[in-house]
Design an enzyme around this catalytic site. Structure first.
Site, PDB file in Angstrom:
ATOM      1  N   ARG A  28       0.818  -1.225   0.000  1.00 50.97           N
ATOM      2  CA  ARG A  28       0.000   0.000   0.000  1.00 50.97           C
ATOM      3  C   ARG A  28       0.848   1.269   0.000  1.00 50.97           C
ATOM      4  O   ARG A  28       0.466   2.281   0.592  1.00 50.97           O
ATOM      5  CB  ARG A  28      -0.952   0.037   1.204  1.00 50.97           C
ATOM      6  CG  ARG A  28      -2.036  -1.005   1.180  1.00 50.97           C
ATOM      7  CD  ARG A  28      -3.230  -0.497   0.375  1.00 50.97           C
ATOM      8  NE  ARG A  28      -4.254  -1.525   0.296  1.00 50.97           N
ATOM      9  CZ  ARG A  28      -5.312  -1.571   1.099  1.00 50.97           C
ATOM     10  NH1 ARG A  28      -5.485  -0.651   2.009  1.00 50.97           N
ATOM     11  NH2 ARG A  28      -6.201  -2.525   0.969  1.00 50.97           N
ATOM     12  N   ARG A  32      -3.157   6.784   0.242  1.00 52.86           N
ATOM     13  CA  ARG A  32      -3.508   8.011   0.954  1.00 52.86           C
ATOM     14  C   ARG A  32      -2.418   8.587   1.844  1.00 52.86           C
ATOM     15  O   ARG A  32      -2.555   9.710   2.320  1.00 52.86           O
ATOM     16  CB  ARG A  32      -4.796   7.782   1.751  1.00 52.86           C
ATOM     17  CG  ARG A  32      -6.005   7.697   0.830  1.00 52.86           C
ATOM     18  CD  ARG A  32      -7.240   7.183   1.544  1.00 52.86           C
ATOM     19  NE  ARG A  32      -7.082   5.789   1.901  1.00 52.86           N
ATOM     20  CZ  ARG A  32      -8.053   5.025   2.393  1.00 52.86           C
ATOM     21  NH1 ARG A  32      -9.241   5.544   2.610  1.00 52.86           N
ATOM     22  NH2 ARG A  32      -7.841   3.764   2.682  1.00 52.86           N
ATOM     23  N   ARG A  41      -6.548  12.134  -6.453  1.00 52.54           N
ATOM     24  CA  ARG A  41      -7.889  11.601  -6.176  1.00 52.54           C
ATOM     25  C   ARG A  41      -8.946  12.696  -6.068  1.00 52.54           C
ATOM     26  O   ARG A  41     -10.133  12.425  -6.292  1.00 52.54           O
ATOM     27  CB  ARG A  41      -7.867  10.742  -4.911  1.00 52.54           C
ATOM     28  CG  ARG A  41      -7.222   9.366  -5.092  1.00 52.54           C
ATOM     29  CD  ARG A  41      -7.968   8.498  -6.096  1.00 52.54           C
ATOM     30  NE  ARG A  41      -9.386   8.404  -5.729  1.00 52.54           N
ATOM     31  CZ  ARG A  41      -9.855   7.666  -4.745  1.00 52.54           C
ATOM     32  NH1 ARG A  41      -9.028   6.918  -4.037  1.00 52.54           N
ATOM     33  NH2 ARG A  41     -11.132   7.650  -4.473  1.00 52.54           N
ATOM     34  N   ASP A  78      -6.403  -3.346  -7.590  1.00 50.90           N
ATOM     35  CA  ASP A  78      -7.014  -3.874  -6.365  1.00 50.90           C
ATOM     36  C   ASP A  78      -7.200  -5.377  -6.530  1.00 50.90           C
ATOM     37  O   ASP A  78      -7.281  -5.876  -7.658  1.00 50.90           O
ATOM     38  CB  ASP A  78      -8.362  -3.200  -6.090  1.00 50.90           C
ATOM     39  CG  ASP A  78      -8.783  -3.395  -4.637  1.00 50.90           C
ATOM     40  OD1 ASP A  78      -8.380  -2.589  -3.789  1.00 50.90           O
ATOM     41  OD2 ASP A  78      -9.480  -4.382  -4.346  1.00 50.90           O
ATOM     42  N   TYR A 155     -15.023 -11.557   0.141  1.00 49.28           N
ATOM     43  CA  TYR A 155     -15.808 -10.387  -0.257  1.00 49.28           C
ATOM     44  C   TYR A 155     -17.025 -10.793  -1.083  1.00 49.28           C
ATOM     45  O   TYR A 155     -18.113 -10.244  -0.923  1.00 49.28           O
ATOM     46  CB  TYR A 155     -14.944  -9.395  -1.049  1.00 49.28           C
ATOM     47  CG  TYR A 155     -13.953  -8.660  -0.177  1.00 49.28           C
ATOM     48  CD1 TYR A 155     -14.387  -7.726   0.754  1.00 49.28           C
ATOM     49  CD2 TYR A 155     -12.590  -8.902  -0.275  1.00 49.28           C
ATOM     50  CE1 TYR A 155     -13.483  -7.054   1.565  1.00 49.28           C
ATOM     51  CE2 TYR A 155     -11.677  -8.239   0.537  1.00 49.28           C
ATOM     52  CZ  TYR A 155     -12.135  -7.309   1.456  1.00 49.28           C
ATOM     53  OH  TYR A 155     -11.249  -6.646   2.263  1.00 49.28           O
TER      54      TYR A 155
HETATM   55  O1  CP3 Z   1       0.316   0.434  -3.177  1.00 47.83           O
HETATM   56  C1  CP3 Z   1      -0.150  -0.705  -3.295  1.00 47.83           C
HETATM   57  O2  CP3 Z   1       0.043  -1.613  -2.444  1.00 47.83           O
HETATM   58  C2  CP3 Z   1      -0.912  -1.054  -4.560  1.00 47.83           C
HETATM   59  C3  CP3 Z   1      -2.291  -0.867  -4.496  1.00 47.83           C
HETATM   60  C4  CP3 Z   1      -3.233  -1.795  -3.748  1.00 47.83           C
HETATM   61  C5  CP3 Z   1      -4.537  -1.361  -3.420  1.00 47.83           C
HETATM   62  N1  CP3 Z   1      -5.231  -2.416  -2.921  1.00 47.83           N
HETATM   63  C6  CP3 Z   1      -5.065   0.001  -3.642  1.00 47.83           C
HETATM   64  C7  CP3 Z   1      -6.174   0.463  -2.779  1.00 47.83           C
HETATM   65  C8  CP3 Z   1      -3.123  -3.134  -3.356  1.00 47.83           C
HETATM   66  C9  CP3 Z   1      -1.942  -4.064  -3.437  1.00 47.83           C
HETATM   67  C10 CP3 Z   1      -4.406  -3.514  -2.845  1.00 47.83           C
HETATM   68  C11 CP3 Z   1      -4.708  -4.873  -2.398  1.00 47.83           C
HETATM   69  C12 CP3 Z   1      -5.905  -5.086  -1.565  1.00 47.83           C
HETATM   70  N2  CP3 Z   1      -7.161  -4.575  -1.751  1.00 47.83           N
HETATM   71  C13 CP3 Z   1      -5.942  -5.987  -0.486  1.00 47.83           C
HETATM   72  C14 CP3 Z   1      -4.785  -6.814  -0.016  1.00 47.83           C
HETATM   73  C15 CP3 Z   1      -3.798  -6.006   0.736  1.00 47.83           C
HETATM   74  C16 CP3 Z   1      -4.183  -5.720   2.154  1.00 47.83           C
HETATM   75  O3  CP3 Z   1      -4.119  -4.562   2.535  1.00 47.83           O
HETATM   76  O4  CP3 Z   1      -4.479  -6.681   2.876  1.00 47.83           O
HETATM   77  C17 CP3 Z   1      -7.253  -5.970   0.036  1.00 47.83           C
HETATM   78  C18 CP3 Z   1      -7.763  -6.745   1.220  1.00 47.83           C
HETATM   79  C19 CP3 Z   1      -8.010  -5.087  -0.789  1.00 47.83           C
HETATM   80  C20 CP3 Z   1      -9.461  -4.753  -0.684  1.00 47.83           C
HETATM   81  C21 CP3 Z   1      -9.598  -3.312  -0.371  1.00 47.83           C
HETATM   82  N3  CP3 Z   1      -9.538  -2.307  -1.314  1.00 47.83           N
HETATM   83  C22 CP3 Z   1      -9.693  -2.705   0.914  1.00 47.83           C
HETATM   84  C23 CP3 Z   1      -9.765  -3.442   2.232  1.00 47.83           C
HETATM   85  C24 CP3 Z   1      -9.681  -1.317   0.710  1.00 47.83           C
HETATM   86  C25 CP3 Z   1      -9.617  -0.240   1.769  1.00 47.83           C
HETATM   87  C26 CP3 Z   1     -10.831   0.540   2.006  1.00 47.83           C
HETATM   88  C27 CP3 Z   1     -10.400   1.866   2.634  1.00 47.83           C
HETATM   89  O5  CP3 Z   1     -10.663   2.898   2.032  1.00 47.83           O
HETATM   90  O6  CP3 Z   1      -9.766   1.841   3.694  1.00 47.83           O
HETATM   91  C28 CP3 Z   1      -9.593  -1.101  -0.682  1.00 47.83           C
HETATM   92  C29 CP3 Z   1      -9.518   0.197  -1.359  1.00 47.83           C
HETATM   93  C30 CP3 Z   1      -8.145   0.572  -1.762  1.00 47.83           C
HETATM   94  N4  CP3 Z   1      -7.337  -0.196  -2.549  1.00 47.83           N
HETATM   95  C31 CP3 Z   1      -7.479   1.791  -1.459  1.00 47.83           C
HETATM   96  C32 CP3 Z   1      -6.238   1.729  -2.108  1.00 47.83           C
HETATM   97  C33 CP3 Z   1      -5.175   2.797  -2.168  1.00 47.83           C
HETATM   98  C34 CP3 Z   1      -8.051   2.928  -0.621  1.00 47.83           C
HETATM   99  C35 CP3 Z   1      -9.135   3.671  -1.325  1.00 47.83           C
HETATM  100  C36 CP3 Z   1      -8.753   5.066  -1.791  1.00 47.83           C
HETATM  101  O7  CP3 Z   1      -7.564   5.399  -1.981  1.00 47.83           O
HETATM  102  O8  CP3 Z   1      -9.677   5.853  -2.001  1.00 47.83           O
END
Ligand code: CP3
Length: 345
Positions: A28, A32, A41, A78, A155
């Protein structure tokens, strides 16, 4: 002559070759914690629109490389992106995570999960991979990724995030044949997606099974391990390091390793020295600074970063990372500081 075999310390460490400095990247890292991400964003409020626009996805992927000097970029996408492309009613809500309008609960629901054709279904992902690879210098590697069957299924079956995974586990325990069919289809989708990312230029792949730690060792062995193993076996002919990561997996490290990856991602609860012992000398490890340490004073960040390095030991085959993803309001400067400490150690 440098002891390294490739221009990339990250790829060398994954292959347990000697490196001049321990490579570091952060799960990640794009997101943010970065002001430049938040600014982008604001102009593109729909999260998935960034993923679906290759220029934007590539830009966000490159932001942490420019700012922190990390040794690897991870594709901005994602774990739900592949199923989102083939199942209507799947979306990702900031602050909430993935949401599935009609959860998968029965055998009939499986009809909604057809095989994926990455070139046709995910052209924007593959184009983003090509754009990023063209921009990155040779010493910075590009990591592709996908979600593992259990975590993606959770999910689809729950309809969103869950504290107890009750519907997913009820399906697994009550209708093991339906579970196996669902997990098998998801394994095939993940495998096809990862192979396409590699063909487009990803130089390593990470399988995220973030929620697998919620299963007992016995349930993991019976209901998950065969499917994750199928994915790693299906990648074996490609010459790229394969990373396997889950959270809260101290009781599963042996099985995460047995699934066939080359690098085992270790969450922050598991001591790196224990992890090294369990995975053995033939695999590398990745991790595992507690992401909340980044909220502590800088001396603490320094001390705890050095402690992770010491715990992982001097043998080749350590990729420094956090023990889970960067938390959204982490100070970006704290991340840069960690990179500098790891590179200078
Ligand atoms: O920088 C990186 O690592 C690459 C981008 C990445 C994202 N999601 C972008 C994202 C990666 C590798 C993921 C994987 C992901 N997505 C996982 C596995 C990694 C982990 O953290 O366990 C999981 C469980 C998800 C599902 C998911 N997508 C979740 C739980 C969320 C968070 C919701 C929140 O807002 O807190 C997302 C959304 C998401 N994916 C965000 C990002 C940067 C945040 C949303 C945003 O930026 O508006």
């Amino acid at each position: 002559m440098s002891p390294s075999a490739s221009p990339s310390p990250f790829l060398d460490a994954c292959r347990r070759l000697p490196v001049e400095h321990v490579p570091v990247w952060f799960m990640r890292q794009a997101g943010r914690s970065l002001p430049e991400y938040r600014a982008l964003r604001e102009k593109h409020p729909r999260f998935s629109a960034v993923i679906e626009e290759p220029e934007l996805a590539a830009e966000v992927t490159l932001q942490p490389v420019r700012r922190h000097g990390v040794d690897a970029a991870i594709l901005f996408s994602d774990i739900m992106t592949p199923v989102q492309a083939i199942v209507p009613g799947v979306d990702i809500h900031p602050g909430k995570g993935p949401v599935v309008d009609e959860p998968f609960r029965t055998k009939a629901d499986l009809d909604r999960l057809r095989p994926i054709e990455p070139e046709a279904d995910l052209p924007y992902v593959l184009e983003a991979v090509r754009l990023v690879r063209a921009e990155l210098p040779p010493e910075v590697a590009l990591i592709g990724f996908a979600g593992a069957p259990f975590t993606v299924a959770s999910y689809l079956v729950e309809g969103g995030k869950s504290n107890d995974y009750r519907h997913t586990k009820a399906l697994m325990y009550g209708a093991p044949d339906v579970w196996a069919e669902l997990a098998g289809r998801l394994a095939d989708i993940t495998l096809a997606t990862l192979r396409a990312q590699v063909a487009a230029g990803a130089q390593a792949v990470q399988l995220f099974d973030s929620w697998a730690g919620n299963l007992s060792a016995a349930d993991y062995a019976r209901h998950v391990l065969p499917f994750s193993t199928r994915i790693f076996e299906g990648l074996a002919d490609l010459d790229v390091p394969r990373i396997h990561f889950g959270v809260g997996t101290m009781h599963l490290v042996d099985q995460l390793s047995a699934a066939g990856a080359d690098v085992i991602g270790i969450d922050w609860r598991t001591p790196m020295a224990d992890a090294r012992r369990i995975v053995g000398p033939d695999k590398a490890v990745q991790g595992n600074l507690d992401p909340t340490v980044l909220f502590a004073p800088v001396e603490v960040i320094e001390e705890r970063t050095r402690a992770v390095l010491a715990d992982a030991g001097p043998e080749p085959g350590h990729v420094f990372n956090l023990g889970w993803g960067v938390l959204p309001d982490t100070d970006a400067d704290a991340l840069t500081r960690v990179v500098d400490i790891v590179h200078g150690a």
